[in-house]
Design an enzyme around this catalytic site. Structure first.
Site, PDB file in Angstrom:
ATOM      1  CG  ASP A  83      -3.892  39.472 -59.264  1.00  0.00           C
ATOM      2  OD1 ASP A  83      -3.163  39.278 -58.271  1.00  0.00           O
ATOM      3  OD2 ASP A  83      -5.126  39.307 -59.234  1.00  0.00           O
ATOM      4  CD  GLU A  99      -4.978  36.890 -46.122  1.00  0.00           C
ATOM      5  OE1 GLU A  99      -5.933  36.309 -45.548  1.00  0.00           O
ATOM      6  OE2 GLU A  99      -5.040  37.280 -47.298  1.00  0.00           O
TER       7      GLU A  99
HETATM    8  N1  UDP Z   1      -3.615  31.416 -58.075  1.00  0.00           N
HETATM    9  C1  UDP Z   1      -3.156  30.123 -58.225  1.00  0.00           C
HETATM   10  N2  UDP Z   1      -4.059  29.127 -58.588  1.00  0.00           N
HETATM   11  C2  UDP Z   1      -5.380  29.383 -58.819  1.00  0.00           C
HETATM   12  C3  UDP Z   1      -5.839  30.711 -58.660  1.00  0.00           C
HETATM   13  C4  UDP Z   1      -4.926  31.701 -58.271  1.00  0.00           C
HETATM   14  O1  UDP Z   1      -1.973  29.866 -58.032  1.00  0.00           O
HETATM   15  O2  UDP Z   1      -6.138  28.450 -59.151  1.00  0.00           O
HETATM   16  C5  UDP Z   1      -2.651  32.480 -57.696  1.00  0.00           C
HETATM   17  C6  UDP Z   1      -2.756  33.743 -58.552  1.00  0.00           C
HETATM   18  O3  UDP Z   1      -1.906  33.652 -59.676  1.00  0.00           O
HETATM   19  C7  UDP Z   1      -2.351  34.828 -57.568  1.00  0.00           C
HETATM   20  C8  UDP Z   1      -2.799  34.283 -56.220  1.00  0.00           C
HETATM   21  O4  UDP Z   1      -2.941  32.878 -56.367  1.00  0.00           O
HETATM   22  O5  UDP Z   1      -0.950  35.026 -57.561  1.00  0.00           O
HETATM   23  C9  UDP Z   1      -4.137  34.879 -55.772  1.00  0.00           C
HETATM   24  O6  UDP Z   1      -5.131  34.608 -56.736  1.00  0.00           O
HETATM   25  P1  UDP Z   1      -6.125  35.730 -57.281  1.00  0.00           P
HETATM   26  O7  UDP Z   1      -5.343  36.916 -57.684  1.00  0.00           O
HETATM   27  O8  UDP Z   1      -7.032  35.106 -58.284  1.00  0.00           O
HETATM   28  O9  UDP Z   1      -6.931  36.034 -55.951  1.00  0.00           O
HETATM   29  P2  UDP Z   1      -7.750  37.344 -55.536  1.00  0.00           P
HETATM   30  O10 UDP Z   1      -7.162  38.518 -56.211  1.00  0.00           O
HETATM   31  O11 UDP Z   1      -9.130  37.063 -55.950  1.00  0.00           O
HETATM   32  O12 UDP Z   1      -7.567  37.389 -54.061  1.00  0.00           O
HETATM   33 MN    MN Z   2      -5.528  38.919 -57.180  1.00  0.00          MN
END
Ligand code: UDP
Ligand code: MN
Length: 327
Positions: free
Chosen positions: A188, A273
Site C-alpha cells: 500500500d 525492523e
Molecule cells: N498484511 C498481511 N496480512 C495482514 C495485514 C497486512 O500480509 O493481516 C500485509 C499488507 O498487505 C502490507 C503489509 O503486511 O503489505 C503491512 O500491512 P499494513 O499496510 O496494513 O500495515 P501498516 O501500514 O499499518 O504498517
Molecule cells: Mn501500510
C-alpha cells in the site's frame, strides 16, 4: 523476441502470394487431384498453425524493461492479504515495479493457499515474479476492531520470502553468487522510481527517509560526515533501528551470510525492523542514500477501507453487485 504487427502482415502477405502463384502454376496441368489436394490442405493447415502461434506470441505480455546482465537484481518482497482494495493496491504497485530494470517480485500471500485473484493477476502482470503463500497464525493476526499498531503485520510472509531467497540463491557460492538487493515493499505504500536506483548499489544495509510515517511528516536517519549518527523519529529513538520497513534495503550476500536473520512476529510494537536488522549491521555501518538522507522517495501511505453501506442495503433486497465480477 518482439514481434511487430508489420512482420506478421509481411509474412501473411508472402504466404498468400506464394499460395496464389502456386495455384496459378497448377492451372491447366494434369495431375492426380486427390493426392494434390491433400498435400495442399496439409500445407494450408500448417501455415494456418504457424500464423496462429505467431498471433499468440504477439498477445503475450513481455517485461517492459529488458533484463540487463551485470546489473544487481532487486528482490522485492511484498506481503499481501485478501481484502476489497487488494487488486487496486497490487495494480498500483506492480505498475510502478514494471518501470524498474532487473527486478524480481516475491509476492507472499497471507493465506493457507494461493488465491485465484492473485495467481491470475501475476500471470498478466508482465513482471518477473515468484508467488508464495503462508498464513499468519490466528493468535498473531489482528482482529476486527484492534488498533493497527497492536501486532506486527506481514512478518511471517517476509520470512517466507527470505526462506525462498536462501533456498534459491543460497545454492550459489562466492564469486558465483549474483549481486542482489533485498527490499521489503508493503503493497500500500508509494514508491518513487528513483528509490530503486538508490538501493541498487547496496553493499550491506542502505537507508533513507520515509514520508508520512509514525505520526510525522517524515522519519529517517540523520547523517553527519557521511555516516548515520542518529535517527529522526517521533517515538522511542532508543530502539536499535527506529526505521520503517520501507526505509532500508539489504544486500543479498548479507542475507545469505546470516541464515538465521528473520522478522520476529512477536516483537513488541515498533521493534519488528530492529528484530531483523540487529544481527546484521551496526548504525555506523549503514549506507545513507537519497542524497545523504535528505530526500523523501517513499511514502507510508495507507488506503481507506471502502464503506459498503449501500452494497449491504442492496444485497438485502437481492440487488447487490454481481459477486462474479472481480474487483
Ligand atoms: N498484511 C498481511 N496480512 C495482514 C495485514 C497486512 O500480509 O493481516 C500485509 C499488507 O498487505 C502490507 C503489509 O503486511 O503489505 C503491512 O500491512 P499494513 O499496510 O496494513 O500495515 P501498516 O501500514 O499499518 O504498517
Ligand atoms: Mn501500510
Amino acid at each position: 523476441m518482439r514481434l511487430k504487427l508489420k512482420t506478421v502482415f509481411v509474412l501473411y502477405f508472402t504466404v498468400s502470394l506464394l499460395g496464389l502463384i502456386y495455384a496459378l502454376m497448377q492451372l491447366g496441368q494434369r495431375c492426380d487431384c486427390t493426392e494434390h489436394d491433400a498435400a495442399r490442405d496439409r500445407t494450408i493447415s500448417r501455415l494456418r498453425g504457424e500464423l496462429h502461434s505467431l498471433r499468440e506470441q504477439m498477445k503475450k505480455p513481455e517485461p517492459t524493461k529488458p533484463q540487463k546482465p551485470g546489473l544487481p537484481t532487486i528482490y522485492v518482497i511484498t506481503p499481501t492479504y485478501t481484502r476489497l482494495v487488494q487488486k487496486a493496491e497490487l495494480t498500483r504497485l506492480s505498475q510502478t515495479l514494471l518501470h524498474v530494470r532487473q527486478l524480481h517480485w516475491i509476492l507472499v500471500e497471507d493465506s493457507p493457499h494461493k488465491t485465484v485473484l492473485v495467481s491470475e493477476f501475476l500471470v498478466h502482470s508482465g513482471l518477473t515474479y515468484t508467488h508464495l503463500n503462508v498464513p499468519t497464525p490466528r493468535e498473531s493476526k489482528l482482529q476486527e476492531g484492534d488498533p493497527s499498531w497492536l501486532k506486527p503485520r506481514g512478518a511471517e510472509q517476509r520470512n517466507e520470502g527470505l526462506r525462498w531467497l536462501r533456498e534459491t540463491a543460497g545454492g550459489q557460492q562466492g564469486a558465483q553468487l549474483e549481486e542482489g538487493v533485498v527490499y521489503f515493499a508493503d503493497d500500500d505504500n508509494t514508491y518513487s522510481l528513483q528509490l530503486f536506483e538508490e538501493m541498487r548499489g547496496t553493499q550491506t544495509v542502505s537507508v533513507w527517509p520515509v514520508g508520512l510515517v509514525g505520526g510525522m511528516r517524515y522519519e529517517g536517519p540523520v547523517v553527519e560526515q557521511g555516516r548515520v549518527v542518529r535517527f529522526h523519529t517521533g517515538w522511542r529513538p532508543s530502539r536499535p533501528f527506529p526505521l520503517d520497513m520501507a526505509g532500508f534495503a539489504v544486500s543479498l550476500r548479507l542475507v545469505l551470510a546470516n541464515p538465521d536473520a528473520h522478522f520476529d512476529g512477536n516483537a513488541p510494537m515498533g521493534f519488528l525492523e530492529s528484530s531483523f536488522l540487529q544481527g546484521l549491521v551496526t548504525m555506523e555501518e549503514l549506507e545513507p542514500k537519497a542524497d545523504m538522507c535528505t530526500k523523501v522517495l517513499v511514502w507510508h501511505t495507507r488506503t481507506e477501507k471502502p464503506k459498503m453501506k449501500r452494497e449491504d442495503a442492496l444485497q438485502k433486497q437481492g440487488l447487490g453487485s454481481d459477486p462474479g465480477m472481480e474487483v
